[in-house]
Design a protein around this motif. Structure first.
Motif, PDB file in Angstrom:
ATOM      1  N   LEU A  14       9.293  22.986 -16.062  1.00 47.84           N
ATOM      2  CA  LEU A  14       9.499  24.796 -15.772  1.00 47.84           C
ATOM      3  C   LEU A  14      11.142  24.915 -16.197  1.00 47.84           C
ATOM      4  CD1 LEU A  14       7.443  25.256 -12.944  1.00 47.84           C
ATOM      5  CD2 LEU A  14       6.793  25.875 -15.406  1.00 47.84           C
ATOM      6  N   THR A  15      12.054  24.083 -15.528  1.00 48.80           N
ATOM      7  CA  THR A  15      13.337  24.489 -16.041  1.00 48.80           C
ATOM      8  C   THR A  15      13.791  24.537 -17.335  1.00 48.80           C
ATOM      9  OG1 THR A  15      13.639  23.323 -13.700  1.00 48.80           O
ATOM     10  CG2 THR A  15      15.648  23.648 -15.233  1.00 48.80           C
ATOM     11  N   ALA A  16      13.100  23.497 -18.162  1.00 55.98           N
ATOM     12  CA  ALA A  16      13.568  23.290 -19.492  1.00 55.98           C
ATOM     13  C   ALA A  16      12.543  24.238 -20.397  1.00 55.98           C
ATOM     14  CB  ALA A  16      13.057  21.974 -20.044  1.00 55.98           C
ATOM     15  N   GLY A  17      11.575  24.544 -20.068  1.00 57.10           N
ATOM     16  CA  GLY A  17      10.307  25.296 -20.994  1.00 57.10           C
ATOM     17  C   GLY A  17      10.890  26.666 -21.155  1.00 57.10           C
ATOM     18  N   MET A  18      11.154  27.509 -19.902  1.00 56.42           N
ATOM     19  CA  MET A  18      11.652  28.718 -19.810  1.00 56.42           C
ATOM     20  C   MET A  18      12.693  29.120 -20.827  1.00 56.42           C
ATOM     21  SD  MET A  18      10.832  31.515 -18.744  1.00 56.42           S
ATOM     22  CE  MET A  18       9.773  31.022 -17.458  1.00 56.42           C
ATOM     23  N   GLY A  19      13.578  28.149 -21.193  1.00 57.25           N
ATOM     24  CA  GLY A  19      14.700  28.261 -22.323  1.00 57.25           C
ATOM     25  C   GLY A  19      13.671  28.276 -23.664  1.00 57.25           C
ATOM     26  N   PHE A  20      12.764  27.800 -23.940  1.00 51.80           N
ATOM     27  CA  PHE A  20      12.151  27.759 -24.864  1.00 51.80           C
ATOM     28  C   PHE A  20      11.352  28.797 -25.202  1.00 51.80           C
ATOM     29  CE2 PHE A  20      13.871  23.563 -25.876  1.00 51.80           C
ATOM     30  CZ  PHE A  20      14.031  23.476 -27.443  1.00 51.80           C
ATOM     31  N   PHE A  21      10.925  29.464 -24.127  1.00 50.37           N
ATOM     32  CA  PHE A  21      10.167  30.581 -24.318  1.00 50.37           C
ATOM     33  C   PHE A  21      11.239  31.671 -24.851  1.00 50.37           C
ATOM     34  CE2 PHE A  21      10.066  34.925 -22.456  1.00 50.37           C
ATOM     35  CZ  PHE A  21       8.817  35.406 -22.443  1.00 50.37           C
ATOM     36  N   THR A  22      12.449  31.774 -24.253  1.00 51.34           N
ATOM     37  CA  THR A  22      13.474  32.770 -24.642  1.00 51.34           C
ATOM     38  C   THR A  22      14.005  32.347 -26.042  1.00 51.34           C
ATOM     39  OG1 THR A  22      14.064  32.790 -22.281  1.00 51.34           O
ATOM     40  CG2 THR A  22      15.606  33.951 -23.616  1.00 51.34           C
ATOM     41  N   ASP A  23      14.274  31.367 -26.374  1.00 50.32           N
ATOM     42  CA  ASP A  23      14.519  30.972 -27.735  1.00 50.32           C
ATOM     43  C   ASP A  23      13.641  31.792 -28.978  1.00 50.32           C
ATOM     44  OD1 ASP A  23      16.617  29.411 -26.528  1.00 50.32           O
ATOM     45  OD2 ASP A  23      15.465  27.799 -26.970  1.00 50.32           O
ATOM     46  N   ALA A  24      12.271  31.411 -28.456  1.00 54.68           N
ATOM     47  CA  ALA A  24      11.293  32.022 -29.374  1.00 54.68           C
ATOM     48  C   ALA A  24      11.548  33.558 -29.466  1.00 54.68           C
ATOM     49  CB  ALA A  24       9.687  31.474 -29.183  1.00 54.68           C
ATOM     50  N   GLY A  70      22.608  23.694 -19.025  1.00 57.28           N
ATOM     51  CA  GLY A  70      22.482  25.019 -18.635  1.00 57.28           C
ATOM     52  C   GLY A  70      23.678  25.917 -19.061  1.00 57.28           C
ATOM     53  N   LEU A  71      24.687  25.293 -19.714  1.00 56.25           N
ATOM     54  CA  LEU A  71      25.589  26.186 -20.306  1.00 56.25           C
ATOM     55  C   LEU A  71      25.347  26.843 -21.777  1.00 56.25           C
ATOM     56  CD1 LEU A  71      29.051  23.621 -19.876  1.00 56.25           C
ATOM     57  CD2 LEU A  71      28.219  25.769 -18.400  1.00 56.25           C
ATOM     58  N   GLU A  72      24.419  26.079 -22.358  1.00 54.26           N
ATOM     59  CA  GLU A  72      23.819  26.602 -23.518  1.00 54.26           C
ATOM     60  C   GLU A  72      23.051  28.033 -23.194  1.00 54.26           C
ATOM     61  OE1 GLU A  72      20.984  24.979 -21.368  1.00 54.26           O
ATOM     62  OE2 GLU A  72      22.701  23.803 -22.155  1.00 54.26           O
ATOM     63  N   LEU A  73      22.542  28.138 -21.959  1.00 55.17           N
ATOM     64  CA  LEU A  73      21.700  29.238 -21.688  1.00 55.17           C
ATOM     65  C   LEU A  73      22.649  30.402 -21.421  1.00 55.17           C
ATOM     66  CD1 LEU A  73      18.615  28.345 -19.515  1.00 55.17           C
ATOM     67  CD2 LEU A  73      18.981  28.707 -22.110  1.00 55.17           C
ATOM     68  N   VAL A  74      24.150  30.032 -20.694  1.00 58.50           N
ATOM     69  CA  VAL A  74      24.863  31.176 -20.683  1.00 58.50           C
ATOM     70  C   VAL A  74      25.250  31.953 -21.882  1.00 58.50           C
ATOM     71  CG1 VAL A  74      27.402  31.380 -19.825  1.00 58.50           C
ATOM     72  CG2 VAL A  74      25.712  29.830 -18.483  1.00 58.50           C
ATOM     73  N   ILE A 134      21.024  28.690 -28.667  1.00 60.38           N
ATOM     74  CA  ILE A 134      19.760  28.022 -28.888  1.00 60.38           C
ATOM     75  C   ILE A 134      19.774  26.847 -29.468  1.00 60.38           C
ATOM     76  CG2 ILE A 134      17.797  28.685 -30.406  1.00 60.38           C
ATOM     77  CD1 ILE A 134      18.226  31.303 -30.172  1.00 60.38           C
ATOM     78  N   GLY A 135      20.419  26.632 -30.364  1.00 62.21           N
ATOM     79  CA  GLY A 135      20.780  25.185 -30.774  1.00 62.21           C
ATOM     80  C   GLY A 135      20.928  24.086 -29.628  1.00 62.21           C
ATOM     81  N   GLY A 136      21.971  24.575 -28.750  1.00 63.30           N
ATOM     82  CA  GLY A 136      22.284  23.623 -27.743  1.00 63.30           C
ATOM     83  C   GLY A 136      20.940  23.395 -26.789  1.00 63.30           C
ATOM     84  N   ASP A 137      20.113  24.290 -26.659  1.00 63.53           N
ATOM     85  CA  ASP A 137      18.893  24.082 -25.999  1.00 63.53           C
ATOM     86  C   ASP A 137      17.903  23.158 -26.698  1.00 63.53           C
ATOM     87  OD1 ASP A 137      17.433  24.398 -23.813  1.00 63.53           O
ATOM     88  OD2 ASP A 137      16.276  26.527 -24.530  1.00 63.53           O
ATOM     89  N   TYR A 138      17.707  23.307 -27.927  1.00 69.94           N
ATOM     90  CA  TYR A 138      17.065  22.249 -28.492  1.00 69.94           C
ATOM     91  C   TYR A 138      17.547  20.798 -28.416  1.00 69.94           C
ATOM     92  CZ  TYR A 138      13.896  25.255 -31.294  1.00 69.94           C
ATOM     93  OH  TYR A 138      12.922  25.965 -31.770  1.00 69.94           O
ATOM     94  N   ALA A 139      18.819  20.393 -28.534  1.00 69.82           N
ATOM     95  CA  ALA A 139      19.613  19.383 -28.070  1.00 69.82           C
ATOM     96  C   ALA A 139      19.387  18.757 -26.870  1.00 69.82           C
ATOM     97  CB  ALA A 139      20.757  19.100 -28.512  1.00 69.82           C
ATOM     98  N   THR A 140      19.464  19.607 -25.781  1.00 71.84           N
ATOM     99  CA  THR A 140      19.496  19.228 -24.416  1.00 71.84           C
ATOM    100  C   THR A 140      17.997  19.080 -23.746  1.00 71.84           C
ATOM    101  OG1 THR A 140      19.780  21.483 -23.639  1.00 71.84           O
ATOM    102  CG2 THR A 140      21.725  20.033 -23.929  1.00 71.84           C
ATOM    103  N   SER A 141      17.291  19.950 -23.853  1.00 72.18           N
ATOM    104  CA  SER A 141      15.984  20.284 -22.875  1.00 72.18           C
ATOM    105  C   SER A 141      14.960  19.047 -23.446  1.00 72.18           C
ATOM    106  CB  SER A 141      15.284  21.479 -23.327  1.00 72.18           C
ATOM    107  OG  SER A 141      16.028  22.381 -22.583  1.00 72.18           O
ATOM    108  N   ARG A 200      19.172  24.502 -13.963  1.00 74.81           N
ATOM    109  CA  ARG A 200      19.531  23.550 -14.668  1.00 74.81           C
ATOM    110  C   ARG A 200      20.776  22.958 -14.398  1.00 74.81           C
ATOM    111  NH1 ARG A 200      18.566  25.071 -21.149  1.00 74.81           N
ATOM    112  NH2 ARG A 200      15.891  25.277 -20.699  1.00 74.81           N
ATOM    113  N   ARG A 201      21.920  23.630 -13.713  1.00 71.24           N
ATOM    114  CA  ARG A 201      22.858  23.133 -13.158  1.00 71.24           C
ATOM    115  C   ARG A 201      22.768  22.576 -11.990  1.00 71.24           C
ATOM    116  NH1 ARG A 201      26.334  22.289 -16.322  1.00 71.24           N
ATOM    117  NH2 ARG A 201      27.786  22.265 -15.139  1.00 71.24           N
TER     118      ARG A 201
END
Length: 467
Positions: free
Chosen positions: A25-35, A92-96, A127-134, A203-204
């Motif tokens: 859930l912590t990682a997946g919400m980022g990818f919902f937003t990325d899309a 978490g910094l990627e989402l900031v 977004i790119g940071g999220d791909y690498a981290t999550s 995330r933090r």
């Protein structure tokens, strides 16, 4: 493999628990937003000329694609930092960055395409940071039996972002008399800042993944983090072993280099088709609709919503829940083969790309989306964190994602001009790419199904005793 490293890894390889769901859930919400952020821009580009923006074809191409080339920068940067500084230091910094970029795009663009492009660039880095981290963090907390499902589930949250973006866009377009388009495009962009705000904190707060900590030689801290986050209790001896696989291992070790060519190359070819077709969907659907202006935009958005909901969404989740049964490699091969077939049909029979055959076009085009998702869109995301050693896993995943987003950028930018020459030309190019990607998959990629990631990535060859 050393005792402490082996014990920590084996505990996670066989673990089950609620921490898997929490991590997802912590990682997946980022990818919902990325899309959402990546695909809503196609509708925004179509709206801007209607509200007084003067956009050239190049402006449209850059607004649609800039966040993708920025994602290359973000994936490479965060991927390297993930290994060098640690997962916790950067997660978490990627989402900031993503939040700031979304807000700036909506509120601080001032009818200036160059300024909007700048904000989209910042958003793309996030977004790119999220791909690498999550993907890395989810893989490092997963067990052998369900690793594919959990890592795939993160990417499959993208399917919900796709559907939501098209439905929200459609709602605003249908109610343009209630909320004028001059405000609607701003709202569409700023919505992308809301979901990540709720997960930055979580995330933090996540601890350093124990696989990474023990691989860096701190077995006691790894065991402590394991206990606190997962509830698993593992005794360690502090035997001072670590995985000594620095970043250049990916290029010195021939097998890793071949694998990297496979992960980045297949992702490059897949993302050209996925992002080019999806972001430029309004231009593609112009071939099969008669309406123009706002009415045409509404109809193309309806078609996008239909394909995302009926074809793409089930494809994502079917792949996710069969990865650990069928395997990554067979699903990726099947997907690319079917893409070659569907794109080939649309290329060889251009009559299908006309108003009189809209139903046939939507069926074949929808099938291509289903097999893109039940295929390489999910598997190219799952592969990288499984096939590289823990101390180079971030960089390997970052380079792979950067390969994908390079293809996405080129596809989105160039497709604007290719489509102007006819849809059959684009489909011919994409069919050739799908054939090439099938060959790359067969020759370069292993099958990680049912194997521990430390086995797939050959970490044991790089274990040394820390002096």
């Amino acid at each position: 493999m050393g005792n402490d490293i082996k014990n920590i890894n084996e505990a996670l390889d066989n673990a089950t628990g609620k921490f898997h769901l929490k991590t997802f859930l912590t990682a997946g919400m980022g990818f919902f937003t990325d899309a959402y952020d990546l695909f809503i821009i196609g509708t925004v580009i179509a709206i801007l000329p209607m509200v007084g923006w003067s956009l050239t074809t190049t402006d449209k191409a850059l607004i649609g694609s800039t966040s993708l080339i920025a994602a290359v920068v973000g994936a490479l940067t965060f991927g390297r930092l993930l290994d060098y500084l640690g997962r916790k230091a950067v997660y978490g910094l990627e989402l900031v960055l993503l939040v700031i970029g979304a807000i700036g795009s909506a509120l601080l663009s001032f009818k200036n395409p160059a300024v909007l492009i700048g904000w989209r660039f910042l958003l793309g880095i996030g977004i790119g940071g999220d791909y690498a981290t999550s993907s890395v963090i989810m893989a490092e907390y997963s067990n052998i039996k369900t690793r594919g499902k959990y890592v795939g589930s993160i990417l499959s949250m993208q399917s919900i972002g796709l559907v939501v973006s098209s439905l929200i866009a459609l709602a605003f377009l249908l109610n343009a008399t209630v909320i004028p388009l001059a405000y609607a495009w701003k709202i569409l962009l700023i919505v992308g800042a809301v979901p990540p705000m709720f997960v930055i904190y979580y995330r933090r707060k996540m601890p350093e993944p124990p696989r990474y900590t023990v691989a860096r030689g701190d077995a006691k801290k790894a065991a402590e983090n394991l206990k606190n986050y997962t509830g698993l209790d593992v005794n360690v001896s502090g035997d001072h072993e670590k995985v000594n696989a620095p970043w250049y291992t990916l290029f010195k070790d021939r097998k890793f280099l071949i694998t990297l060519i496979g992960t980045a190359g297949a992702w490059f070819l897949m993302d050209w088709a996925f992002y080019g077709n999806s972001i430029m969907s309004n231009d593609i659907f112009k071939f099969v609709i008669t309406q123009t202006g706002l009415a045409g935009l509404i109809r193309s958005t309806e078609y996008s919503a239909l394909i995302f909901t009926v074809a793409a969404l089930p494809g994502y989740w079917l792949a996710t829940f069969t990865l650990d049964k069928i395997g990554r490699k067979p699903i990726q091969v099947i997907g690319f083969v079917m893409l070659a077939v569907t794109y080939g049909i649309l290329a060889l029979f251009p009559v299908l790309d006309t108003v009189s055959h809209v139903d046939e076009f939507l069926v074949i085009y929808g099938i291509s989306y289903f097999f893109m998702m039940f295929g390489p869109n999910v598997t190219t995301f799952v592969y990288p964190p499984e096939v590289f050693p823990v101390t180079t896993r971030g960089l390997g995943s970052g380079i792979s994602a950067a390969g994908g987003k390079t293809g996405a950028f080129i596809g989105t930018f160039v497709d604007v001009f290719i489509i102007a020459s006819g849809l059959s030309l684009l489909m011919t190019i994409l069919a050739i790419f799908a054939i090439a990607a099938t060959i790359i998959t067969v020759l370069c990629l292993p099958e990680p199904k049912g194997r521990a990631i430390e086995e797939v990535s050959r970490e044991s060859q790089y274990i040394t005793t820390k002096q």
